[in-house]
Design an enzyme around this catalytic site. Structure first.
Site, PDB file in Angstrom:
ATOM      1  N   SER A  38       0.809  -1.218   0.000  1.00 26.82           N
ATOM      2  CA  SER A  38       0.000   0.000   0.000  1.00 26.82           C
ATOM      3  C   SER A  38       0.838   1.263   0.000  1.00 26.82           C
ATOM      4  O   SER A  38       0.311   2.346  -0.166  1.00 26.82           O
ATOM      5  CB  SER A  38      -0.935   0.009   1.206  1.00 26.82           C
ATOM      6  N   LYS A  91       1.702   4.383   6.923  1.00 27.00           N
ATOM      7  CA  LYS A  91       1.110   5.219   5.882  1.00 27.00           C
ATOM      8  C   LYS A  91       1.720   6.608   5.996  1.00 27.00           C
ATOM      9  O   LYS A  91       2.479   6.902   6.900  1.00 27.00           O
ATOM     10  CB  LYS A  91      -0.423   5.322   6.048  1.00 27.00           C
TER      11      LYS A  91
END
Lengths: 169, 166
Positions: A38, A91
């Site tokens: 991701s 993230k």
């Protein structure tokens, strides 16, 4: 008697080493593997050929930032997932507390509450992030990723890309 | 020759300094591990947990084992990192675990009771003094990952030593 004192010495050194490692890793700096794509292409980039995808990236995470909780745009952080406290995710922070953030997909503008931040993965197509579960409290952040330390050909500091079209009012 | 004896003395002093530093470092590491993984003291003040904790300040011990094992339950007193300011910790009681439907009453918003469902991975925390507490009724359910520890013992004031009441 000689061998048991050797064992005792070895155990003492092992325990000391363990204590110091755990303390440093909790408070200052640690190395963690990155799973999943991701954050591609920054971390774990998926290359078209299968050669070069042998292992996950390992990154350096510093915990000194948890003293003041002052982050900037583009910081890549490790945080506990708000949906399952046992999982940790990595993230990038794209909006800080109190900012107005314009999300790409549904074209609406929302304000990030005090004490929260908006995080997104670099690989927008395959990332479970604030687009699904909303802004996360800063208290869930467990460290900031500063460098990639493995594989050797991609060692180096993490860049924070400039985001176009995003302004804080 | 004097230089050699000075060097030997310095070596002795340096070795003793290293040994003492090693002991100090080991002690600090043990302190950190106890504080982070087992038990740590917390100072609680403010009106939001009356009558369980008083306004001026109580010192309690919070253990960090239960929340790591996921054994925090409804009715537990927990120390939580505040969702509005990550540098502060707040102490409240858990009134709903994930999946529960919580019925609550906020005197500042009128007499109606409201209902909320606690999403997955979150808990609903409330102060015992509902008239003077900022808690999940205002900022919503908080993620379980913000829980830092469970309060199990009060050490100050001395006349209230013991397990805090229900």
């Amino acid at each position: 008697m000689g061998s048991s004192s050797f064992l005792w010495n070895f155990t003492k050194k092992f325990v000391t080493f363990g204590l110091i490692t755990v303390t440093v890793s909790d408070r200052y700096v640690t190395v963690v593997p990155v799973r999943g794509g991701s954050m591609s292409p920054t971390l774990n980039p998926k290359t078209s050929s299968s050669a070069g995808n042998f292992s996950d990236d390992y990154v350096l995470v510093e915990k000194i930032c948890l003293d003041k909780y002052k982050f900037s745009h583009g910081d890549v952080v490790v945080f506990s997932s708000p949906l399952n406290h046992k999982e940790r995710h990595i993230k990038r922070i794209v909006a800080l507390p109190g900012e107005w953030f314009g999300s790409r997909q549904n074209y609406d503008v929302l304000k990030v509450p005090e004490g929260h931040c908006w995080i997104e993965g670099d690989n927008a197509a395959a990332s479970m992030d604030s687009k699904s579960f909303g802004p996360i409290p800063l208290g869930l952040i467990r460290g900031r990723v500063t460098h990639v330390v493995w594989p050797p050909h991609r060692m180096g500091a993490i860049q924070s890309p400039p985001r176009e079209g995003l302004s804080s009012l | 020759m004097k230089v050699m004896s000075y060097m030997a003395q310095w070596r002795g002093i340096a070795k003793e300094a290293m040994d003492r530093t090693a002991i100090a470092v080991k002690f600090l590491c043990c302190l950190h591990i106890t504080d982070a993984y087992f038990c740590s003291p917390t100072h609680i003040y403010g009106p939001s947990m009356l009558p369980t904790f008083n306004m001026v300040g109580d010192i309690v011990l919070a253990e960090h084992v239960s929340q790591r094992l996921g054994k925090v339950r409804h009715g537990d007193l927990v120390v939580v990192r505040s969702p509005s300011d990550p540098k502060k910790s707040i102490t409240k009681r858990i009134m709903g675990m994930e999946g529960d439907t919580v019925t609550y009453f906020d005197p500042m918003l009128g007499d109606a009771t409201r209902v909320a469902v606690v999403p997955k991975g979150h808990v609903w925390i409330q102060g015992d003094n509902i008239f003077a507490s900022r808690d999940s009724r205002h900022f919503g359910p908080v993620p379980y990952g913000l829980i830092q520890g469970k309060v199990f013992f009060r050490v100050w004031p001395l006349d209230c030593i013991g397990v805090p009441g229900q």
